[in-house]
Design a protein around this motif. Structure first.
Motif, PDB file in Angstrom:
ATOM      1  N   LYS A  49      36.274  51.801  37.713  1.00  0.00           N
ATOM      2  CA  LYS A  49      37.007  50.657  38.303  1.00  0.00           C
ATOM      3  C   LYS A  49      38.251  50.369  37.688  1.00  0.00           C
ATOM      4  CE  LYS A  49      32.516  48.364  38.829  1.00  0.00           C
ATOM      5  NZ  LYS A  49      31.825  48.751  40.068  1.00  0.00           N
ATOM      6  N   THR A  52      41.063  52.529  39.465  1.00  0.00           N
ATOM      7  CA  THR A  52      41.443  52.120  40.966  1.00  0.00           C
ATOM      8  C   THR A  52      42.023  50.712  41.064  1.00  0.00           C
ATOM      9  OG1 THR A  52      39.079  51.499  41.296  1.00  0.00           O
ATOM     10  CG2 THR A  52      39.516  53.669  41.941  1.00  0.00           C
ATOM     11  N   GLY A  53      42.194  50.006  40.005  1.00  0.00           N
ATOM     12  CA  GLY A  53      42.715  48.672  39.888  1.00  0.00           C
ATOM     13  C   GLY A  53      41.753  47.536  40.150  1.00  0.00           C
ATOM     14  N   TYR A  54      40.531  47.936  40.294  1.00  0.00           N
ATOM     15  CA  TYR A  54      39.629  46.737  40.557  1.00  0.00           C
ATOM     16  C   TYR A  54      39.401  45.936  39.440  1.00  0.00           C
ATOM     17  CZ  TYR A  54      35.223  44.287  42.318  1.00  0.00           C
ATOM     18  OH  TYR A  54      34.440  43.387  42.313  1.00  0.00           O
ATOM     19  N   LEU A  55      39.361  46.512  37.972  1.00  0.00           N
ATOM     20  CA  LEU A  55      39.154  45.731  36.906  1.00  0.00           C
ATOM     21  C   LEU A  55      40.465  45.944  35.987  1.00  0.00           C
ATOM     22  CD1 LEU A  55      35.515  46.353  35.662  1.00  0.00           C
ATOM     23  CD2 LEU A  55      36.350  44.367  36.690  1.00  0.00           C
ATOM     24  N   ALA A  56      40.813  44.960  35.412  1.00  0.00           N
ATOM     25  CA  ALA A  56      42.198  45.156  34.528  1.00  0.00           C
ATOM     26  C   ALA A  56      41.395  45.738  33.236  1.00  0.00           C
ATOM     27  CB  ALA A  56      42.684  43.715  34.530  1.00  0.00           C
TER      28      ALA A  56
END
Lengths: 327, 244
Positions: A49, A52-56
């Motif tokens: 995640k 893929t940039g969903y979570l920082a």
């Protein structure tokens, strides 16, 4: 030096007091298929995640095709295809509508869009359910819809969270073949806890436990760390069992012996003896010579090879106490 | 901007993929009818205008608009599709704007479908159609205000029921801030300018001033600023999600 397609440095994620990922660093280059292994809750999905940039991330950096995911997520996401955990999709849409939406978002137009969708549908064998709403599809088809949207734009980087989960053996085989066919010009990360999958498609495997990398190597290298590497298993009948136990255990180069008695077993008694070598020792010649010399009636004689499963257990269950593969 | 359009199309289509759209439109038309003819006494008022029709819109929207907005983000969070949306190369503001515009267009469609009442009033008498057009514009802006609030609140939860209830409450506060009900809570202790500020946030007073047939720039600015503010809040809330 050119940067690898996926370059991860000191990546960490904390959720309140919980350290989900505790500083992992690795890179994946074109042509590699990285198997991401680990028990449930080890941090596999969280790591994906963040890639893929969903979570920082709480700390560390991810570069995809040279784009810093934290600073330029849109640039990085354009280079990636992502199959998220559980293959979520808009249930009220049909695969055809959904894939067209993704294609439009990916910047395809007109004939090009139709072609991209058609290729993805063909590669994931979705043609027969194309106009049925995704909510009504079986688990296997849903997963393939997720894979189709991930590969639609032929991205240089592919991140797949459990791509074969919920598929039947034939479908698993098809998906693995698909991954293998795309491997040579992409950097691919797949997470799995099916260890045979690693042997089947991965050129490299990382085992992650409690948010940290505990092993990293080719599947062969990892398996070689198993205590079954170069071990020998002999099955002897009941008349020879007692003598064989003593003689084999005393053989030079034998480190340990696993002794499974078959007395009372329907096969007519005897024993299955597995001999684990000391590091660097090969036992098969010695054992077979001993068998011939003593004239034992042997039902089977097997030269073992390393077991990934064994390494996985040894790496990820710290207090299991059978430290065979720990190095 | 093309991404806003992509999101807009997908979102709008999703309303019509389920019975939601039809249930909503039927409920809306039925409710406007009941309010206008029974409670508003449209016929006995004996006037050729749509006063009775428009005066209930703020109350009607209070419950119907959160029903449209509640799913905008909560459903994506619940079903996991938010992960798809946020990992596709779409800026978050574009998703926020696209979703809002789709919901607004849908509300606008429901509003347009009330046209038979406009035709009726023209057949029955000689109404001031300028006032009616202004009132439709005002009603549409009002719906946009409610929707922007509801969308932002939907982004805070994965539970649509919570999103609905909280949206109704917040929308009510904004709608009623010019009424004694809310003003009395402030007027006892706050200086006059605070009371005026609170009162100026009222949807009701802005809507009523448009309903008189004059679209004042101040009212337009009010609704535009309100929508802009809540869409910004919405974007920040989604951005915040990434931090976990």
């Amino acid at each position: 030096m050119p940067q690898p397609l996926i370059d991860i440095n000191g990546l960490a994620k904390t959720f309140g007091p919980i350290k989900a990922v505790a500083g992992v660093s690795f890179s994946v280059d074109k042509g590699e298929v990285l198997g991401f292994l680990g028990p449930n809750g080890a941090g596999k999905s969280t790591t994906m995640k963040m890639i893929t940039g969903y979570l920082a991330p709480s700390a560390g950096s991810v570069f995809v095709s040279g784009y810093d995911v934290a600073r330029d997520p849109i640039g990085a996401q354009g280079e990636m295809g992502y199959l998220a955990e559980g293959a979520p999709a808009y249930g009220e849409m049909t695969p055809h509508q959904f894939l067209n939406f993704v294609a439009a978002v990916r910047g395809f137009k007109g004939v090009e869009k139709e072609r991209a969708v058609a290729i993805a549908v063909d590669r994931t064998q979705l043609a027969q359910v194309l106009h049925q709403s995704i909510d009504t599809l079986s688990k296997g088809f849903k997963r393939r819809v997720g894979i189709a949207q991930a590969i639609l734009h032929d991205p240089p980087v592919l991140i797949m969270d459990e791509p074969t989960d919920g598929l039947d053996p034939n479908q698993k085989f098809a998906v693995r073949r698909l991954i293998a066919s795309m491997a040579k010009d992409k950097a691919i990360i797949i997470s799995t806890h099916i260890l045979e999958e690693v042997d089947a498609v991965c050129s490299r495997a990382i085992i992650i436990d409690r948010g940290a990398i505990v092993a990293d190597g080719t599947p062969g290298e990892l398996a070689a760390r198993s205590r079954y590497q170069d071990a020998v298993t002999v099955e002897v009948n009941s008349t020879d069992a007692q003598g064989a136990r003593k003689a084999l255990k005393a053989l030079p180069g034998v480190n340990d012996m696993l002794d499974i008695s078959l007395d009372g077993d329907m096969r007519g008694g005897g024993a299955v003896l597995t001999l684990f070598p000391e590091p660097g020792q090969r036992l098969i010649e010695k054992v077979s010579a001993l068998v011939t010399e003593r004239g034992w009636k042997v039902r089977s004689l097997v030269a073992e090879s390393g077991r990934l499963e064994d390494v996985f257990r040894a790496c990820t269950t710290a207090d299991a106490g059978n430290g065979g593969a720990g190095q | 901007m093309s991404q806003v359009w992509n999101i807009f199309k997908r979102e709008l289509a999703s309303y019509f993929a389920t019975p939601l759209a039809f249930v909503f439109i039927v409920a809306f038309l039925f409710a406007t009818g009941v309010f206008t003819f029974y409670i508003g006494d449209f016929f006995r008022a004996g006037r050729a205008d749509l006063q009775a029709f428009f005066m209930f819109h703020p109350w009607l929207y209070l419950f119907l608009i959160p029903a449209i907005s509640m799913r905008l983000w909560a459903e994506e969070r619940k079903s996991g599709t938010l992960e798809i949306l946020l990992t596709l190369p779409i800026p978050i503001w574009a998703s926020v704007l696209g979703k809002f515009l789709a919901a607004w267009a849908f509300a606008g469609l429901a509003l347009i479908l009330t046209f038979p009442i406009w035709i009726s009033v023209n057949l029955l008498g000689d109404p001031d159609n300028g006032v009616i057009i202004a009132s439709y514009v005002g009603s549409f802006l009002l719906a946009g205000g409610y929707l922007a609030i509801g969308a932002a609140i939907s982004a805070m939860t994965s539970n649509q029921v919570i999103a609905f209830v909280v949206s109704v409450v917040v929308c009510f506060l904004f709608m009623a801030s010019g009424l004694p009900l809310v003003l009395d809570a402030v007027s006892g202790w706050a200086p006059q300018f605070v009371i005026n500020t609170v009162a100026s946030f009222s949807f009701l007073s802005h809507f009523q001033s448009i309903q008189k047939g004059v679209i004042d720039l101040r009212d337009l600015v009010f609704f535009a600023a309100l929508i802009g503010f809540w869409l910004f809040v919405n974007t920040v809330l989604i951005e915040q999600r990434k931090a976990g």
